[in-house]
Design a protein around this motif. Structure first.
Motif: not given
Length: 324
Positions: A162-165
């Motif tokens: 994802t964008e954060s992970q």
């Protein structure tokens, strides 16, 4: 900060938690013989034969009650959650909806390396079987009715980036159930002094309060034990499992783990919750029920927090179920 294994357990197995107002910043069984059982995996209807075969190939050895040795071919991958009984314990059957203390170790499907282990830290965790993400029904169905002390092997699918992970690989978890954790405070009732909010419990243990009309808002923290538990003393840095409800001084309830249907877990004494919790719960004992009346200076001060107005005096009733 939670240790990595606990973070994985909370993030993958539990239902998404509601914002808990206590958090700073809006934010933690007949007795069969003790025999080996390499039974068939318990799976959801969509689990493939390939997933079941992958989990069946995971080898676990070692005595119950101690860290297991786990080996499997890598890369390990499953498309859905799958679980199997590895070794049956010798205790009473685990009841549906029980909250249990568990030890577990998690291994990366990429290379078999250990991600985290409560056996290594010496700090078991608490798992509410009635509040798991529905994707983990195979784990629940494997444990419910099984004897206490049983060891289960779980295959957990990976997750895309994802964008954060970054992308997460599939993983193997070996989990052993140690004991049942009470769902409410248990101990010796304590008669509180006059002038405090009156706490009434229903048949399940869920509290309600009445604030006396002549009561005065305190300027300092009020910590009053209502039930004195006989468990271990809570220390700064412990991860607590609690049931709690919170009210404004006018009796308006703003939050409750009871109504959400799952206990709350947080690290205590390290700034993960409001100062009133950190100061009032450290030093209490497991099994206790504690009334906290928290002045604004130890709550949210002059900041509005969701449905909590700025400058609010907060009332909490907290049942301390476990500390680790």
């Amino acid at each position: 900060m939670r240790r990595p294994a606990t973070l994985l357990l909370a993030a993958t197995l539990l239902l998404p938690a509601a914002t808990v107002a206590a958090c700073s910043g809006g934010s933690s069984t007949p007795s069969p013989s003790n025999s080996s059982a390499t039974g068939s995996p318990s799976s959801s209807p969509t689990t493939s034969a390939q997933d079941e075969a992958a989990l069946a190939a995971v080898k676990v050895s070692g005595d119950l009650g101690s860290a297991p040795k786990v080996t499997f071919d890598t890369p390990f991958a499953v498309s859905t959650t799958v679980a199997r009984m590895d070794t049956k314990g010798s205790g009473d059957p685990i009841a549906k909806g029980a909250m249990v203390q568990v030890d577990y170790a998690v291994f990366s499907g990429d290379d078999g390396s250990k991600v985290g282990s409560t056996w290594d830290t010496g700090k078991p965790d608490v798992l509410p079987l009635g509040s798991l993400n529905p994707a983990f029904e195979p784990l629940v169905s494997t444990l419910v009715g099984a004897p206490m002390g049983s060891r289960v092997v779980l295959g957990i699918p990976g997750a895309p980036a994802t964008e954060s992970q970054a992308a997460q690989p599939s993983s193997v978890m070996v989990l052993e159930v140690d004991k049942v954790v009470p769902t409410r405070a248990t101990g010796t009732p304590v008669t509180p002094p006059a002038g405090l909010p009156t706490v009434t419990l229903d048949s399940s243990g869920q509290p309600s309060i009445t604030v006396p009309s002549d009561a005065t808002k305190p300027t300092d923290l009020v910590t009053q034990t209502l039930i004195k538990g006989d468990g271990a003393e809570v220390k700064s840095g412990d991860t607590l499992t609690v049931q709690y409800s919170g009210w404004l001084w006018d009796g308006t309830q703003f939050d409750s783990s009871w109504t959400r249907g799952t206990p709350f877990q947080t690290q205590i004494g390290v700034g993960q919750v409001v100062k009133g919790w950190d100061q009032g719960l450290v030093g209490q004992t497991v099994g206790s029920q504690v009334l906290l009346v928290i002045p604004p200076s130890l709550g949210y001060g002059d900041q509005e927090q969701g449905s909590i107005p700025a400058g609010s005096t907060l009332i909490f009733v907290v049942d301390i179920l476990a500390a680790h």
